[in-house]
Design a protein around this motif. Structure first.
Motif, PDB file in Angstrom:
ATOM      1  N   ALA A 130      -2.019  12.047  -0.527  1.00  0.00           N
ATOM      2  CA  ALA A 130      -1.782  13.319   0.170  1.00  0.00           C
ATOM      3  C   ALA A 130      -3.046  13.865   0.838  1.00  0.00           C
ATOM      4  O   ALA A 130      -3.025  14.149   2.048  1.00  0.00           O
ATOM      5  CB  ALA A 130      -1.190  14.339  -0.804  1.00  0.00           C
ATOM      6  N   PRO A 131      -4.181  14.018   0.144  1.00  0.00           N
ATOM      7  CA  PRO A 131      -5.378  14.558   0.828  1.00  0.00           C
ATOM      8  C   PRO A 131      -5.960  13.621   1.874  1.00  0.00           C
ATOM      9  O   PRO A 131      -6.465  14.083   2.908  1.00  0.00           O
ATOM     10  CB  PRO A 131      -6.371  14.803  -0.319  1.00  0.00           C
ATOM     11  CG  PRO A 131      -5.907  13.950  -1.424  1.00  0.00           C
ATOM     12  CD  PRO A 131      -4.432  13.851  -1.296  1.00  0.00           C
ATOM     13  N   LEU A 132      -5.897  12.299   1.636  1.00  0.00           N
ATOM     14  CA  LEU A 132      -6.427  11.359   2.627  1.00  0.00           C
ATOM     15  C   LEU A 132      -5.591  11.398   3.910  1.00  0.00           C
ATOM     16  O   LEU A 132      -6.139  11.371   5.024  1.00  0.00           O
ATOM     17  CB  LEU A 132      -6.454   9.944   2.055  1.00  0.00           C
ATOM     18  CG  LEU A 132      -7.502   9.678   0.956  1.00  0.00           C
ATOM     19  CD1 LEU A 132      -7.342   8.280   0.395  1.00  0.00           C
ATOM     20  CD2 LEU A 132      -8.908   9.863   1.508  1.00  0.00           C
ATOM     21  N   THR A 133      -4.268  11.463   3.763  1.00  0.00           N
ATOM     22  CA  THR A 133      -3.408  11.583   4.943  1.00  0.00           C
ATOM     23  C   THR A 133      -3.648  12.905   5.658  1.00  0.00           C
ATOM     24  O   THR A 133      -3.676  12.964   6.901  1.00  0.00           O
ATOM     25  CB  THR A 133      -1.934  11.469   4.535  1.00  0.00           C
ATOM     26  OG1 THR A 133      -1.728  10.252   3.808  1.00  0.00           O
ATOM     27  CG2 THR A 133      -1.026  11.473   5.747  1.00  0.00           C
ATOM     28  N   VAL A 193       1.085   3.977  10.890  1.00  0.00           N
ATOM     29  CA  VAL A 193       1.319   2.854   9.972  1.00  0.00           C
ATOM     30  C   VAL A 193      -0.007   2.220   9.555  1.00  0.00           C
ATOM     31  O   VAL A 193      -0.229   1.914   8.362  1.00  0.00           O
ATOM     32  CB  VAL A 193       2.249   1.821  10.631  1.00  0.00           C
ATOM     33  CG1 VAL A 193       2.369   0.571   9.762  1.00  0.00           C
ATOM     34  CG2 VAL A 193       3.617   2.420  10.894  1.00  0.00           C
ATOM     35  N   ILE A 194      -0.910   2.016  10.508  1.00  0.00           N
ATOM     36  CA  ILE A 194      -2.200   1.379  10.190  1.00  0.00           C
ATOM     37  C   ILE A 194      -3.019   2.263   9.260  1.00  0.00           C
ATOM     38  O   ILE A 194      -3.581   1.786   8.261  1.00  0.00           O
ATOM     39  CB  ILE A 194      -2.969   1.082  11.491  1.00  0.00           C
ATOM     40  CG1 ILE A 194      -2.214   0.034  12.314  1.00  0.00           C
ATOM     41  CG2 ILE A 194      -4.375   0.600  11.187  1.00  0.00           C
ATOM     42  CD1 ILE A 194      -2.799  -0.194  13.697  1.00  0.00           C
ATOM     43  N   TRP A 195      -3.096   3.560   9.576  1.00  0.00           N
ATOM     44  CA  TRP A 195      -3.835   4.476   8.711  1.00  0.00           C
ATOM     45  C   TRP A 195      -3.242   4.503   7.301  1.00  0.00           C
ATOM     46  O   TRP A 195      -3.982   4.444   6.298  1.00  0.00           O
ATOM     47  CB  TRP A 195      -3.832   5.880   9.306  1.00  0.00           C
ATOM     48  CG  TRP A 195      -4.923   6.147  10.297  1.00  0.00           C
ATOM     49  CD1 TRP A 195      -4.784   6.344  11.642  1.00  0.00           C
ATOM     50  CD2 TRP A 195      -6.325   6.271  10.036  1.00  0.00           C
ATOM     51  NE1 TRP A 195      -5.993   6.569  12.233  1.00  0.00           N
ATOM     52  CE2 TRP A 195      -6.972   6.534  11.266  1.00  0.00           C
ATOM     53  CE3 TRP A 195      -7.102   6.178   8.881  1.00  0.00           C
ATOM     54  CZ2 TRP A 195      -8.345   6.712  11.373  1.00  0.00           C
ATOM     55  CZ3 TRP A 195      -8.467   6.354   8.968  1.00  0.00           C
ATOM     56  CH2 TRP A 195      -9.081   6.614  10.203  1.00  0.00           C
ATOM     57  N   GLU A 196      -1.936   4.594   7.206  1.00  0.00           N
ATOM     58  CA  GLU A 196      -1.296   4.696   5.890  1.00  0.00           C
ATOM     59  C   GLU A 196      -1.442   3.406   5.087  1.00  0.00           C
ATOM     60  O   GLU A 196      -1.548   3.445   3.858  1.00  0.00           O
ATOM     61  CB  GLU A 196       0.194   5.038   6.059  1.00  0.00           C
ATOM     62  CG  GLU A 196       0.451   6.471   6.455  1.00  0.00           C
ATOM     63  CD  GLU A 196      -0.148   7.466   5.484  1.00  0.00           C
ATOM     64  OE1 GLU A 196      -0.115   7.210   4.260  1.00  0.00           O
ATOM     65  OE2 GLU A 196      -0.667   8.501   5.929  1.00  0.00           O
ATOM     66  N   PHE A 220      -4.031   1.344   5.030  1.00  0.00           N
ATOM     67  CA  PHE A 220      -5.353   1.336   4.416  1.00  0.00           C
ATOM     68  C   PHE A 220      -5.505   2.462   3.390  1.00  0.00           C
ATOM     69  O   PHE A 220      -6.210   2.306   2.379  1.00  0.00           O
ATOM     70  CB  PHE A 220      -6.431   1.451   5.499  1.00  0.00           C
ATOM     71  CG  PHE A 220      -6.611   0.198   6.302  1.00  0.00           C
ATOM     72  CD1 PHE A 220      -7.224  -0.906   5.747  1.00  0.00           C
ATOM     73  CD2 PHE A 220      -6.139   0.115   7.608  1.00  0.00           C
ATOM     74  CE1 PHE A 220      -7.388  -2.076   6.479  1.00  0.00           C
ATOM     75  CE2 PHE A 220      -6.300  -1.048   8.339  1.00  0.00           C
ATOM     76  CZ  PHE A 220      -6.929  -2.146   7.780  1.00  0.00           C
ATOM     77  N   ILE A 221      -4.829   3.584   3.609  1.00  0.00           N
ATOM     78  CA  ILE A 221      -4.857   4.655   2.619  1.00  0.00           C
ATOM     79  C   ILE A 221      -4.160   4.212   1.330  1.00  0.00           C
ATOM     80  O   ILE A 221      -4.654   4.463   0.215  1.00  0.00           O
ATOM     81  CB  ILE A 221      -4.195   5.923   3.203  1.00  0.00           C
ATOM     82  CG1 ILE A 221      -5.107   6.557   4.249  1.00  0.00           C
ATOM     83  CG2 ILE A 221      -3.887   6.938   2.106  1.00  0.00           C
ATOM     84  CD1 ILE A 221      -4.473   7.719   4.995  1.00  0.00           C
ATOM     85  N   LEU A 222      -3.012   3.546   1.464  1.00  0.00           N
ATOM     86  CA  LEU A 222      -2.295   3.053   0.283  1.00  0.00           C
ATOM     87  C   LEU A 222      -3.102   2.005  -0.460  1.00  0.00           C
ATOM     88  O   LEU A 222      -3.166   2.019  -1.705  1.00  0.00           O
ATOM     89  CB  LEU A 222      -0.942   2.471   0.707  1.00  0.00           C
ATOM     90  CG  LEU A 222       0.086   3.451   1.268  1.00  0.00           C
ATOM     91  CD1 LEU A 222       1.334   2.698   1.717  1.00  0.00           C
ATOM     92  CD2 LEU A 222       0.444   4.504   0.245  1.00  0.00           C
ATOM     93  N   THR A 262      -6.153   0.692  -5.228  1.00  0.00           N
ATOM     94  CA  THR A 262      -7.342   0.045  -5.796  1.00  0.00           C
ATOM     95  C   THR A 262      -8.170   1.045  -6.603  1.00  0.00           C
ATOM     96  O   THR A 262      -8.635   0.737  -7.711  1.00  0.00           O
ATOM     97  CB  THR A 262      -8.196  -0.564  -4.680  1.00  0.00           C
ATOM     98  OG1 THR A 262      -7.382  -1.446  -3.896  1.00  0.00           O
ATOM     99  CG2 THR A 262      -9.357  -1.346  -5.254  1.00  0.00           C
ATOM    100  N   THR A 263      -8.336   2.239  -6.068  1.00  0.00           N
ATOM    101  CA  THR A 263      -9.101   3.274  -6.780  1.00  0.00           C
ATOM    102  C   THR A 263      -8.411   3.654  -8.076  1.00  0.00           C
ATOM    103  O   THR A 263      -9.067   3.839  -9.117  1.00  0.00           O
ATOM    104  CB  THR A 263      -9.254   4.513  -5.878  1.00  0.00           C
ATOM    105  OG1 THR A 263      -9.877   4.124  -4.663  1.00  0.00           O
ATOM    106  CG2 THR A 263     -10.106   5.566  -6.565  1.00  0.00           C
TER     107      THR A 263
END
Length: 615
Positions: free
Chosen positions: A65-68, A390-393, A395-397, A402-403
């Motif tokens: 949510a905050p990254l998006t 789609v590309i942003w999401e 890499f965010i996912l 991973t985190t």
């Protein structure tokens, strides 16, 4: 005036209804996972499953949510495709809606007129007298004339509509030309910026992972710990994500301001929903076991048994929903309790068939969602789509997953939790597989109710693209990733993985018959951990041992018919069935060998007959 692409009418005819999804499609998926759950696996690694399935889902939501929102505020998401049907506020233009309604009304009117003409042209029966025939002929001529008048009226109306449509087309072409000039002047279709509420809803939707896809490439024999964790996380994640989505949706609809107390209120609501729904599942699961225990007459017809079993499952779902609690949690744990107790009160044939039927319904329901995605992919992609989103999401996912995996493991290892041990390869596989999104995410995305139709369409098309790309691409690369991560394992890591592992063992038979339900499988400990005294000091061991003792002495005698003989008879019958299939297969192989030997002997005789005599 064709505002919609060629796939629009077909996609609209399918009509993905959120009520149908939550009432008919989702329950079989969740119940099948709970009923066919391998309970020893699940409860042995319950800490890991709750860590990644419950806490991990919430952490993933708090990261996505905050990254998006950060990308949304700083850059926005450029549109790749957008049909000229939306106004400045993102809603479908009124003229498009009016045109669609007029088309529907005209189709209904034409159908009605054609039906009237067909009814008027129908002939009368041949058994009537001549006078009636003459009257009928006069009436038919009148009806034909009336039909001609109606057809002429229809033609006149169609001509008027064609003229009006041509004027609308000209106006639409002018508006499209003006719109195209604006786009050429700006050089782009536009940049979307979602609201905070829309981002929160999307983050709760996209948190539904499909880590179970990795099970096809993770072998149970070599990874007896990773396998049940992935499976258990997939089951729990679906339920937690749906509950999280409903809580976020309810909070946003309430209109309450977000304060410091809001997360604690949400956590309190989540725990309240979970435990009350769990109590309802226990009551219905135990009630179904008592029902089959008392009514032994039902064992005559196993079709009735299976119908009643599914009825109890849907009763737990619908009853919990009527009470305003979480039906997903209720039907999941109802399946687990019915598998533990109600299963043994069924007839022996219905036990195996119940597992087959629940798996079949679950597979059909999940397959329906994927089929729908494939049928509507062009509709959503051409209506409104953002490749940048789609590309942003993606890499965010990937970064969030991973985190979450490595971060939570690092915290527990730093705190010195002795019972927590995971290999580096297992962490890498979990981080990779958890990036895959499945049917649940798409179904939740289609149920989004937003005022801005453009934003809703972009969120649905983006979720659809993420589900397809992660499932196809990441799923295809999964075996290479698993082999790459396994290269980091040492011999000591492989030995540690087998300590205290549960391996399913069953009678082998050449016939290849295997049971579907885990209650037919004997799961045993292949090796024990070294320090058993240290294990007995753990809280989990104390709780598990006391529960097993209470279950065997109190719960099972109360809920099961003829306990413990019913479990012993079940094991004996399953062994006999496997032995019988083995005998049949051995008999077939013996006959095949005899036929082969006879054919070989006959060939040798034929060779001797045609062989020339040396003498």
């Amino acid at each position: 005036m064709n505002y919609i692409n060629p796939h629009a009418s077909f996609a609209k005819s399918l009509g993905f209804d959120s009520e149908v999804f939550f009432t008919l499609i989702l329950p079989p998926i969740i119940f099948g996972a709970g009923y066919n759950l391998r309970r020893k696996f699940f409860f042995k690694y319950l800490f890991y499953i709750l860590l990644f399935g419950v806490v991990g889902t919430v952490i993933n939501f708090c990261l996505v949510a905050p990254l998006t929102l950060l990308v949304n505020d700083n850059y926005g998401f450029a549109l790749t495709t957008k049909q000229d049907i939306f106004d400045e506020e993102g809603k479908v233009r009124p003229d498009v809606l009016e045109h669609e309604e007029e088309e529907k009304k005209q189709e209904k009117k034409n159908k009605r007129l054609l039906e009237e003409i067909e009814q008027m042209n129908q002939g009368e029966s041949e058994n009537k007298n001549e006078t009636e025939a003459e009257v009928v002929s006069d009436n038919e001529t009148k009806e034909v004339e009336e039909g001609k008048e109606i057809s002429s009226e229809v033609e006149g109306e169609t001509q008027k509509e064609s003229q009006s449509e041509s004027s609308e087309v000209s106006e639409g072409e002018e508006s499209k030309e003006n719109h195209g000039k604006k786009e050429e002047a700006s050089g782009e279709l536009g940049v979307l910026r979602f609201t905070v509420n829309e981002i929160l809803l999307f983050a709760s939707v996209i948190s539904a992972t499909d880590a179970v896809a990795a099970l096809a490439f993770v072998k149970e024999e070599s990874d007896p710990k990773l396998f049940p964790i992935l499976f258990g996380e997939g089951v729990v994640n679906d339920a937690v994500c749906i509950v999280l989505y409903q809580i976020i949706k309810g909070f946003l609809e309430s209109g309450d301001p977000f304060t410091v107390k809001t997360p604690f209120k949400m956590a309190n609501k989540f725990l309240g929903l979970f435990f009350i729904s769990l109590l309802i599942a226990i009551i219905i699961g135990g009630g179904s076991a008592l029902f089959f225990k008392k009514l032994k007459v039902l064992k005559i017809n196993r079709v009735q048994e299976l119908c009643l079993l599914i009825f109890f499952a849907f009763f737990s779902y619908s009853g919990t929903e009527l009470l305003g609690k979480s039906p997903i949690v209720a039907i999941l744990f109802s399946g687990i309790f019915m598998s533990q107790y109600c299963f043994y009160n069924l007839s022996f044939q219905a036990r195996e068939e119940s597992s087959v039927v629940t798996k079949m319904l679950s597979t059909i329901a999940e397959g329906f969602v994927f089929v729908y995605m494939g049928l509507t992919v062009f509709y959503y992609f051409t209506r409104a789509f953002s490749l940048a989103f789609v590309i942003w999401e993606f890499f965010i996912l990937l970064a969030s997953r991973t985190t979450m995996v490595f971060g939570s493991c690092f915290i527990l290892e730093t705190l010195g939790v002795k019972s927590f041990r995971m290999k580096f390869s297992d962490k890498g596989i979990m981080a990779y597989s958890g990036t895959i999104r499945g049917a649940i995410a798409f179904g939740l995305a289609c149920s989004l109710e937003l005022e801005n139709e453009l934003h809703r369409t972009v969120l649905i098309s983006g979720t659809l693209c993420l589900v397809l790309t992660t499932t196809v691409i990441l799923g295809a690369l999964m075996p290479f990733w698993v082999a790459f991560m396994k290269s980091f394992d040492s011999e000591e890591d492989r030995e540690m993985a087998l300590k205290g592992a549960i391996i399913p063992t069953s009678l082998e038979n050449e016939f290849g018959y295997d049971f579907s339900h885990p209650n037919f499988t004997q799961e045993t400990l292949v090796s024990k951990e070294k320090d058993e005294n240290e294990i007995k000091k753990r809280l989990s061991y104390y709780v598990a041992s006391n529960w097993i003792e209470y279950d065997n002495k109190t719960v099972k005698p109360f809920l099961l018919y003829d306990y413990p003989n019913c479990i012993e008879d079940h094991e004996i019958l399953s062994k006999r069935l496997l032995e019988a299939t083995a005998e049949i297969s051995n008999e077939k192989t013996r006959k095949n060998k005899e036929l082969i030997t006879e054919n070989e002997k006959q060939e040798l005789r034929d060779v001797k007959i045609f062989q020339p005599n040396d003498a």
